[in-house]
Design a protein around this motif. Sequence first.
Motif, PDB file in Angstrom:
ATOM      1  N   SER A  55      14.701 -25.325 -10.510  1.00 24.10           N
ATOM      2  CA  SER A  55      15.383 -24.069 -10.813  1.00 24.10           C
ATOM      3  C   SER A  55      16.093 -24.138 -12.162  1.00 24.10           C
ATOM      4  CB  SER A  55      16.388 -23.725  -9.710  1.00 24.10           C
ATOM      5  OG  SER A  55      15.720 -23.468  -8.489  1.00 24.10           O
ATOM      6  N   ALA A  56      16.642 -25.307 -12.477  1.00 30.08           N
ATOM      7  CA  ALA A  56      17.315 -25.474 -13.766  1.00 30.08           C
ATOM      8  C   ALA A  56      16.314 -25.348 -14.909  1.00 30.08           C
ATOM      9  CB  ALA A  56      18.014 -26.824 -13.831  1.00 30.08           C
ATOM     10  N   THR A  57      15.113 -25.909 -14.745  1.00 32.09           N
ATOM     11  CA  THR A  57      14.076 -25.791 -15.770  1.00 32.09           C
ATOM     12  C   THR A  57      13.673 -24.340 -15.955  1.00 32.09           C
ATOM     13  OG1 THR A  57      13.229 -27.998 -15.265  1.00 32.09           O
ATOM     14  CG2 THR A  57      11.748 -26.497 -16.423  1.00 32.09           C
ATOM     15  N   PHE A  58      13.494 -23.619 -14.841  1.00 31.03           N
ATOM     16  CA  PHE A  58      13.096 -22.215 -14.936  1.00 31.03           C
ATOM     17  C   PHE A  58      14.183 -21.385 -15.616  1.00 31.03           C
ATOM     18  CE2 PHE A  58      10.630 -22.957 -10.726  1.00 31.03           C
ATOM     19  CZ  PHE A  58       9.696 -23.715 -11.413  1.00 31.03           C
ATOM     20  N   PHE A  59      15.442 -21.637 -15.264  1.00 31.10           N
ATOM     21  CA  PHE A  59      16.538 -20.871 -15.851  1.00 31.10           C
ATOM     22  C   PHE A  59      16.669 -21.176 -17.345  1.00 31.10           C
ATOM     23  CE2 PHE A  59      21.004 -20.005 -16.831  1.00 31.10           C
ATOM     24  CZ  PHE A  59      21.117 -18.706 -16.345  1.00 31.10           C
ATOM     25  N   ALA A  60      16.533 -22.452 -17.715  1.00 35.91           N
ATOM     26  CA  ALA A  60      16.609 -22.832 -19.131  1.00 35.91           C
ATOM     27  C   ALA A  60      15.468 -22.189 -19.922  1.00 35.91           C
ATOM     28  CB  ALA A  60      16.567 -24.346 -19.273  1.00 35.91           C
ATOM     29  N   ALA A  61      14.274 -22.122 -19.330  1.00 35.20           N
ATOM     30  CA  ALA A  61      13.152 -21.469 -19.999  1.00 35.20           C
ATOM     31  C   ALA A  61      13.427 -19.987 -20.211  1.00 35.20           C
ATOM     32  CB  ALA A  61      11.878 -21.662 -19.183  1.00 35.20           C
ATOM     33  N   ALA A  62      14.048 -19.345 -19.220  1.00 37.82           N
ATOM     34  CA  ALA A  62      14.398 -17.931 -19.368  1.00 37.82           C
ATOM     35  C   ALA A  62      15.391 -17.731 -20.508  1.00 37.82           C
ATOM     36  CB  ALA A  62      14.967 -17.396 -18.059  1.00 37.82           C
ATOM     37  N   VAL A  63      16.363 -18.618 -20.618  1.00 37.88           N
ATOM     38  CA  VAL A  63      17.325 -18.543 -21.725  1.00 37.88           C
ATOM     39  C   VAL A  63      16.608 -18.723 -23.061  1.00 37.88           C
ATOM     40  CG1 VAL A  63      19.324 -19.648 -22.795  1.00 37.88           C
ATOM     41  CG2 VAL A  63      19.271 -19.298 -20.315  1.00 37.88           C
ATOM     42  N   GLY A  64      15.693 -19.691 -23.116  1.00 37.90           N
ATOM     43  CA  GLY A  64      14.902 -19.880 -24.328  1.00 37.90           C
ATOM     44  C   GLY A  64      14.091 -18.643 -24.675  1.00 37.90           C
ATOM     45  N   GLY A  65      13.559 -17.974 -23.658  1.00 35.78           N
ATOM     46  CA  GLY A  65      12.805 -16.751 -23.894  1.00 35.78           C
ATOM     47  C   GLY A  65      13.672 -15.625 -24.425  1.00 35.78           C
ATOM     48  N   ILE A  66      14.895 -15.525 -23.908  1.00 38.80           N
ATOM     49  CA  ILE A  66      15.810 -14.482 -24.388  1.00 38.80           C
ATOM     50  C   ILE A  66      16.150 -14.705 -25.858  1.00 38.80           C
ATOM     51  CG2 ILE A  66      18.154 -13.573 -24.157  1.00 38.80           C
ATOM     52  CD1 ILE A  66      17.891 -14.151 -21.121  1.00 38.80           C
ATOM     53  N   ILE A  67      16.478 -15.957 -26.219  1.00 35.93           N
ATOM     54  CA  ILE A  67      16.819 -16.266 -27.616  1.00 35.93           C
ATOM     55  C   ILE A  67      15.616 -16.011 -28.517  1.00 35.93           C
ATOM     56  CG2 ILE A  67      17.537 -18.086 -29.200  1.00 35.93           C
ATOM     57  CD1 ILE A  67      19.030 -19.370 -26.851  1.00 35.93           C
ATOM     58  N   THR A  68      14.434 -16.418 -28.080  1.00 37.77           N
ATOM     59  CA  THR A  68      13.223 -16.214 -28.876  1.00 37.77           C
ATOM     60  C   THR A  68      12.955 -14.736 -29.102  1.00 37.77           C
ATOM     61  OG1 THR A  68      12.255 -18.244 -27.985  1.00 37.77           O
ATOM     62  CG2 THR A  68      10.748 -16.661 -29.005  1.00 37.77           C
ATOM     63  N   THR A  69      13.048 -13.939 -28.049  1.00 39.24           N
ATOM     64  CA  THR A  69      12.769 -12.508 -28.163  1.00 39.24           C
ATOM     65  C   THR A  69      13.773 -11.819 -29.071  1.00 39.24           C
ATOM     66  OG1 THR A  69      11.847 -12.561 -25.912  1.00 39.24           O
ATOM     67  CG2 THR A  69      12.361 -10.401 -26.844  1.00 39.24           C
ATOM     68  N   LEU A  70      15.038 -12.188 -28.972  1.00 37.18           N
ATOM     69  CA  LEU A  70      16.052 -11.613 -29.864  1.00 37.18           C
ATOM     70  C   LEU A  70      15.775 -11.989 -31.317  1.00 37.18           C
ATOM     71  CD1 LEU A  70      19.326 -12.165 -27.792  1.00 37.18           C
ATOM     72  CD2 LEU A  70      18.192  -9.985 -28.293  1.00 37.18           C
ATOM     73  N   MET A  71      15.368 -13.223 -31.553  1.00 31.08           N
ATOM     74  CA  MET A  71      15.045 -13.647 -32.916  1.00 31.08           C
ATOM     75  C   MET A  71      13.858 -12.854 -33.455  1.00 31.08           C
ATOM     76  SD  MET A  71      14.071 -17.470 -34.318  1.00 31.08           S
ATOM     77  CE  MET A  71      15.688 -18.108 -33.871  1.00 31.08           C
ATOM     78  N   LEU A  72      12.833 -12.671 -32.633  1.00 29.79           N
ATOM     79  CA  LEU A  72      11.669 -11.905 -33.057  1.00 29.79           C
ATOM     80  C   LEU A  72      12.045 -10.466 -33.381  1.00 29.79           C
ATOM     81  CD1 LEU A  72       9.084 -13.187 -30.414  1.00 29.79           C
ATOM     82  CD2 LEU A  72       8.996 -13.630 -32.872  1.00 29.79           C
ATOM     83  N   HIS A  73      12.911  -9.890 -32.574  1.00 27.40           N
ATOM     84  CA  HIS A  73      13.252  -8.472 -32.727  1.00 27.40           C
ATOM     85  C   HIS A  73      14.212  -8.226 -33.883  1.00 27.40           C
ATOM     86  CE1 HIS A  73      13.664  -4.323 -31.458  1.00 27.40           C
ATOM     87  NE2 HIS A  73      14.977  -4.434 -31.540  1.00 27.40           N
ATOM     88  N   LEU A  74      15.171  -9.127 -34.069  1.00 24.78           N
ATOM     89  CA  LEU A  74      16.244  -8.879 -35.029  1.00 24.78           C
ATOM     90  C   LEU A  74      16.013  -9.516 -36.394  1.00 24.78           C
ATOM     91  CD1 LEU A  74      19.314  -9.416 -32.655  1.00 24.78           C
ATOM     92  CD2 LEU A  74      18.277  -7.234 -33.348  1.00 24.78           C
ATOM     93  N   LEU A  75      15.303 -10.634 -36.453  1.00 20.11           N
ATOM     94  CA  LEU A  75      15.236 -11.409 -37.689  1.00 20.11           C
ATOM     95  C   LEU A  75      13.847 -11.474 -38.327  1.00 20.11           C
ATOM     96  CD1 LEU A  75      17.485 -14.409 -36.554  1.00 20.11           C
ATOM     97  CD2 LEU A  75      18.154 -12.449 -37.971  1.00 20.11           C
ATOM     98  N   LEU A  76      12.806 -11.299 -37.540  1.00 17.46           N
ATOM     99  CA  LEU A  76      11.455 -11.436 -38.078  1.00 17.46           C
ATOM    100  C   LEU A  76      10.879 -10.071 -38.440  1.00 17.46           C
ATOM    101  CD1 LEU A  76       9.114 -13.468 -38.629  1.00 17.46           C
ATOM    102  CD2 LEU A  76       8.283 -12.924 -36.336  1.00 17.46           C
ATOM    103  N   ARG A  77      10.156 -10.013 -39.550  1.00 16.80           N
ATOM    104  CA  ARG A  77       9.433  -8.799 -39.965  1.00 16.80           C
ATOM    105  C   ARG A  77       7.942  -9.100 -40.018  1.00 16.80           C
ATOM    106  NH1 ARG A  77      12.872  -9.874 -43.910  1.00 16.80           N
ATOM    107  NH2 ARG A  77      11.145 -10.077 -45.413  1.00 16.80           N
ATOM    108  N   ASP A  78       7.148  -8.094 -39.782  1.00 15.12           N
ATOM    109  CA  ASP A  78       5.704  -8.270 -39.898  1.00 15.12           C
ATOM    110  C   ASP A  78       5.348  -8.495 -41.362  1.00 15.12           C
ATOM    111  OD1 ASP A  78       4.037  -7.937 -37.415  1.00 15.12           O
ATOM    112  OD2 ASP A  78       5.351  -6.207 -37.197  1.00 15.12           O
ATOM    113  N   PRO A  79       4.621  -9.571 -41.680  1.00 14.24           N
ATOM    114  CA  PRO A  79       4.167  -9.781 -43.060  1.00 14.24           C
ATOM    115  C   PRO A  79       3.056  -8.772 -43.399  1.00 14.24           C
ATOM    116  CG  PRO A  79       3.186 -11.411 -41.641  1.00 14.24           C
ATOM    117  CD  PRO A  79       4.143 -10.631 -40.781  1.00 14.24           C
ATOM    118  N   PRO A  80       2.759  -8.583 -44.690  1.00 12.74           N
ATOM    119  CA  PRO A  80       1.625  -7.716 -45.053  1.00 12.74           C
ATOM    120  C   PRO A  80       0.342  -8.229 -44.416  1.00 12.74           C
ATOM    121  CG  PRO A  80       2.942  -8.256 -46.979  1.00 12.74           C
ATOM    122  CD  PRO A  80       3.445  -9.128 -45.855  1.00 12.74           C
TER     123      PRO A  80
END
Length: 245
Positions: A216-241
């Motif tokens: 359960s700890a592994t699954f929860f940690a993975a979910a946290v990693g997914g949240i951070i990753t998704t926020l980074m993709l949405h807020l900081l990354l732009r589509d290149p040409p």
Amino acid sequence: MLERIGLPINFAACFFITVGAMVVSWFFLAQTREPTIPSPQAEMQASDFRAGLLGILRRDANYRWFLFARMLFQFATMSFAFYTVYAVRQLNLDDLGAGLMTSVFMGAQIIANPVMGWIGDRVSHRLVMEVGGLAAIASALLAWWAPSANWFYLVFICAGIANVAVWTITMAMTIDFAPQPSDRPVYVGLANTLVAPSVILAPLFGGWLADTAGYSATFFAAAVGGIITTLMLHLLLRDPPRATG
């Protein structure tokens, strides 16, 4: 086969069928021909090549965020390797059920690959990666919460979608960062090299968490990693040409 054939022939038969399928696949792959890309005329010194790699990382902040997102994505998907073991040990999933779960996981990827690739090519690879991040979060949280093994069909469907985003879509998007077709091998090689440590470490970290604190700890940690990753993709990354040629 695992259910109807006795040990150890059942597993051995599955392994030999897999080897045969891979051999057939190799012959088809060997028929593929890549388009010829002219290489630079001048030979580059090793020191100049290394300096060029550092130059790419220094001047292209968007590419750096892309690499960071890919690294974190490995931790968002680190729980995938433990789903079947958890379902068998904790939720009493039988061999047939485990085989069906694996088929669902593969089937989800077979369907998601062309669909997500089509959307990425026509809309946004970054958006498709965000969808994959959300799928990784949903997969980990469902596995963490699931009261019975039947819920793992949905867990594996979400995992299959996330797996396409973390591998197929990221490979396609990496090419878009290269300013010229001749630069693509450098960008692809740099990305794969820098992401490799997290590819190795994420499952080890997940296994360590599972041993010390439970699945359960592994699954929860993975979910946290997914949240951070998704926020980074949405807020900081732009589509290149979009790459051409």
